[in-house]
Write a protein that holds these residues in place. Structure first.
Motif, PDB file in Angstrom:
ATOM      1  N   THR A  15      -5.737 -28.687 -17.735  1.00  0.00           N
ATOM      2  CA  THR A  15      -5.268 -29.382 -18.927  1.00  0.00           C
ATOM      3  C   THR A  15      -4.415 -28.434 -19.755  1.00  0.00           C
ATOM      4  O   THR A  15      -4.847 -27.332 -20.100  1.00  0.00           O
ATOM      5  N   VAL A  16      -3.188 -28.863 -20.048  1.00  0.00           N
ATOM      6  CA  VAL A  16      -2.239 -28.040 -20.812  1.00  0.00           C
ATOM      7  C   VAL A  16      -1.787 -28.842 -22.022  1.00  0.00           C
ATOM      8  O   VAL A  16      -1.215 -29.923 -21.879  1.00  0.00           O
ATOM      9  N   LYS A  17      -2.053 -28.307 -23.206  1.00  0.00           N
ATOM     10  CA  LYS A  17      -1.609 -28.945 -24.440  1.00  0.00           C
ATOM     11  C   LYS A  17      -0.407 -28.169 -24.977  1.00  0.00           C
ATOM     12  O   LYS A  17      -0.441 -26.942 -25.085  1.00  0.00           O
ATOM     13  N   ILE A  18       0.670 -28.892 -25.265  1.00  0.00           N
ATOM     14  CA  ILE A  18       1.892 -28.256 -25.754  1.00  0.00           C
ATOM     15  C   ILE A  18       2.286 -28.885 -27.083  1.00  0.00           C
ATOM     16  O   ILE A  18       2.397 -30.109 -27.194  1.00  0.00           O
ATOM     17  N   ARG A  19       2.488 -28.028 -28.095  1.00  0.00           N
ATOM     18  CA  ARG A  19       2.983 -28.475 -29.394  1.00  0.00           C
ATOM     19  C   ARG A  19       4.414 -27.972 -29.559  1.00  0.00           C
ATOM     20  O   ARG A  19       4.716 -26.801 -29.291  1.00  0.00           O
ATOM     21  N   ALA A  20       5.282 -28.862 -29.991  1.00  0.00           N
ATOM     22  CA  ALA A  20       6.694 -28.509 -30.140  1.00  0.00           C
ATOM     23  C   ALA A  20       7.397 -29.606 -30.928  1.00  0.00           C
ATOM     24  O   ALA A  20       6.793 -30.618 -31.301  1.00  0.00           O
ATOM     25  N   GLY A  21       8.688 -29.416 -31.164  1.00  0.00           N
ATOM     26  CA  GLY A  21       9.489 -30.434 -31.814  1.00  0.00           C
ATOM     27  C   GLY A  21       9.611 -31.661 -30.928  1.00  0.00           C
ATOM     28  O   GLY A  21       9.441 -31.592 -29.705  1.00  0.00           O
ATOM     29  N   GLU A  22       9.924 -32.791 -31.543  1.00  0.00           N
ATOM     30  CA  GLU A  22       9.977 -34.049 -30.804  1.00  0.00           C
ATOM     31  C   GLU A  22      11.019 -34.015 -29.685  1.00  0.00           C
ATOM     32  O   GLU A  22      10.795 -34.551 -28.608  1.00  0.00           O
ATOM     33  N   GLN A  23      12.170 -33.391 -29.935  1.00  0.00           N
ATOM     34  CA  GLN A  23      13.216 -33.344 -28.913  1.00  0.00           C
ATOM     35  C   GLN A  23      12.749 -32.594 -27.676  1.00  0.00           C
ATOM     36  O   GLN A  23      12.939 -33.052 -26.547  1.00  0.00           O
ATOM     37  N   ALA A  24      12.108 -31.435 -27.878  1.00  0.00           N
ATOM     38  CA  ALA A  24      11.621 -30.656 -26.746  1.00  0.00           C
ATOM     39  C   ALA A  24      10.533 -31.405 -25.982  1.00  0.00           C
ATOM     40  O   ALA A  24      10.515 -31.432 -24.743  1.00  0.00           O
ATOM     41  N   LEU A  25       9.628 -32.049 -26.709  1.00  0.00           N
ATOM     42  CA  LEU A  25       8.559 -32.797 -26.045  1.00  0.00           C
ATOM     43  C   LEU A  25       9.115 -34.000 -25.286  1.00  0.00           C
ATOM     44  O   LEU A  25       8.639 -34.313 -24.180  1.00  0.00           O
ATOM     45  N   ASN A  26      10.096 -34.660 -25.852  1.00  0.00           N
ATOM     46  CA  ASN A  26      10.701 -35.791 -25.154  1.00  0.00           C
ATOM     47  C   ASN A  26      11.361 -35.349 -23.858  1.00  0.00           C
ATOM     48  O   ASN A  26      11.291 -36.046 -22.844  1.00  0.00           O
ATOM     49  N   GLU A  27      12.021 -34.191 -23.892  1.00  0.00           N
ATOM     50  CA  GLU A  27      12.638 -33.661 -22.665  1.00  0.00           C
ATOM     51  C   GLU A  27      11.574 -33.362 -21.610  1.00  0.00           C
ATOM     52  O   GLU A  27      11.756 -33.661 -20.431  1.00  0.00           O
ATOM     53  N   LEU A  28      10.481 -32.777 -22.036  1.00  0.00           N
ATOM     54  CA  LEU A  28       9.391 -32.475 -21.099  1.00  0.00           C
ATOM     55  C   LEU A  28       8.828 -33.755 -20.482  1.00  0.00           C
ATOM     56  O   LEU A  28       8.601 -33.832 -19.269  1.00  0.00           O
ATOM     57  N   CYS A  29       8.609 -34.756 -21.302  1.00  0.00           N
ATOM     58  CA  CYS A  29       8.013 -36.003 -20.816  1.00  0.00           C
ATOM     59  C   CYS A  29       8.949 -36.763 -19.883  1.00  0.00           C
ATOM     60  O   CYS A  29       8.491 -37.578 -19.081  1.00  0.00           O
ATOM     61  N   ARG A  30      10.263 -36.532 -19.970  1.00  0.00           N
ATOM     62  CA  ARG A  30      11.207 -37.175 -19.059  1.00  0.00           C
ATOM     63  C   ARG A  30      11.306 -36.441 -17.724  1.00  0.00           C
ATOM     64  O   ARG A  30      11.823 -36.991 -16.760  1.00  0.00           O
ATOM     65  N   HIS A  31      10.844 -35.198 -17.672  1.00  0.00           N
ATOM     66  CA  HIS A  31      10.921 -34.441 -16.426  1.00  0.00           C
ATOM     67  C   HIS A  31       9.978 -35.041 -15.390  1.00  0.00           C
ATOM     68  O   HIS A  31       8.888 -35.512 -15.712  1.00  0.00           O
ATOM     69  N   TRP A  32      10.411 -35.003 -14.098  1.00  0.00           N
ATOM     70  CA  TRP A  32       9.641 -35.687 -13.053  1.00  0.00           C
ATOM     71  C   TRP A  32       8.211 -35.170 -12.940  1.00  0.00           C
ATOM     72  O   TRP A  32       7.271 -35.953 -12.763  1.00  0.00           O
ATOM     73  N   LEU A  33       7.994 -33.852 -13.075  1.00  0.00           N
ATOM     74  CA  LEU A  33       6.651 -33.307 -12.914  1.00  0.00           C
ATOM     75  C   LEU A  33       5.798 -33.562 -14.152  1.00  0.00           C
ATOM     76  O   LEU A  33       4.688 -34.083 -14.063  1.00  0.00           O
ATOM     77  N   PHE A  34       6.328 -33.235 -15.326  1.00  0.00           N
ATOM     78  CA  PHE A  34       5.556 -33.404 -16.553  1.00  0.00           C
ATOM     79  C   PHE A  34       5.357 -34.879 -16.883  1.00  0.00           C
ATOM     80  O   PHE A  34       4.308 -35.265 -17.395  1.00  0.00           O
TER      81      PHE A  34
END
Length: 340
Positions: A239-258
């Protein structure tokens, strides 16, 4: 009248819903009956569903339903076709030349105002993909046609680092475009199971006399994605929890693995369930460009990122030290030459 004019006239007469013989069509257009036959053949080759009924009351007619379908495209449909052709060509789509020809036909039968609008829409869209060479495009065409016809191929493949693999029979179930690369998915005769292959690593592709039937429920796209994320259900997850700005988190969530590992998402925070093996290999290097913009809650991932960053820093510090030594040596050499 030109052949195109004759074909269009025949098409409009048949679209009325009436059944007409070749002789009737020839008399209406004042052309030879053999010209009618040639035009009918060309229309059929273009995809018009013309049915020929034999017998005393026979003749040509268009399949029910086609006569009511529109033959003209509206402005949005024309724009969509032009943009689709641009995407297809730049992505290496194997039949992009045929799509370009279709767009050329579309432009040929537009007025000056419509053509100008199409050209402006086409010039307003650009797509950047890796260059596709002729051999690569030929392989894509062969794979797509073999998938559609159920024809077995013989393939030679480069496994990586220039290592060739033995020739194998391959039943292509489909080709998939993913993240700038084309993949061929199908049954591998060498392994005896479905496999996926990067098309740009194929070195030889030959047609054979073999035939196959693609499994009815098989999805090449789902298989490829499952293969890239293999073991997600059997390997230990972190389990990995990541806190960041909305733009960075949105990019991560669009990535195929994340994106496929996302367990929870709320403003400023996202929780992922990632395979431990990816934390040791892929994930640290993917997150490194975000620098200090991320706050990560996972001792394992933080430790792996620190190790990767230390190795990278040591690598470039060594390069910098070597460069400075060379510069100093060259400076001393020039000074010694000046004194002489």
């Amino acid at each position: 009248m030109t052949k195109a004019d004759n074909m269009l006239s025949i098409l409009w007469m048949l679209r009325s819903g009436k059944q007409m013989t070749a002789k009737q069509l020839a008399e209406k257009l004042e052309i030879h009956v053999r010209t009618v036959y040639r035009c009918i053949d060309s229309l059929c080759a273009s995809g018009v569903p013309i049915i020929a009924d034999s017998g005393p009351n026979g003749g040509y007619r268009i399949m029910d339903g086609f006569s009511e379908s529109p033959l003209l495209f509206d402005e949005d449909e024309r724009k969509g076709l032009v943009h689709a052709a641009i995407f297809a060509r730049e992505a290496g789509y194997p039949h992009s030349e045929a799509l370009d020809r279709a767009v050329d036909k579309l432009k040929r039968y537009t007025n000056e105002k419509q053509l100008d609008r199409l050209e402006r829409h086409g010039g307003g869209l650009s797509v950047i993909y890796p260059a596709i060479d002729g051999k690569y495009r030929t392989f894509l065409q062969t794979l797509e046609e073999a998938a559609g016809q159920g024809r077995t191929l013989e393939m030679e493949y480069e496994r990586g680092k220039g290592e060739p693999s033995p020739p194998r029979s391959f039943d292509p179930y489909g080709i998939v475009y993913w993240k700038g690369s084309w993949y061929a998915v199908g049954h591998c005769g060498y392994r005896g199971e479905p496999r996926s292959f990067r098309v740009d690593r194929i070195t030889v592709l030959r047609e054979t006399e073999g035939r196959f039937e693609r499994p009815v429920s098989f999805s090449a796209k789902d298989f490829l994605l499952g293969n890239l994320l293999s073991g997600a259900g059997s390997q230990e997850l972190e389990t990995v929890k990541i806190r960041a700005g909305e733009q960075a988190l949105n990019e991560l969530c669009r990535h195929w693995l994340f994106g496929h590992a996302l367990a929870e998402r709320c403003p400023g925070e996202a929780v992922f369930r990632l395979e431990r093996s990816t934390l040791h290999t892929y994930v640290p290097y993917f997150l490194m460009p975000y620098s200090t913009a991320l706050a990560i809650e996972s001792d394992l991932l933080v430790r792996r990122m620190a190790e990767a960053a230390s190795r990278m820093a040591a690598h470039y510090e060594a390069m910098l030290s070597q460069s400075q030594s060379q510069s100093q040596s060259q400076s001393e050499s020039r000074e010694e030459d000046r004194r002489r």
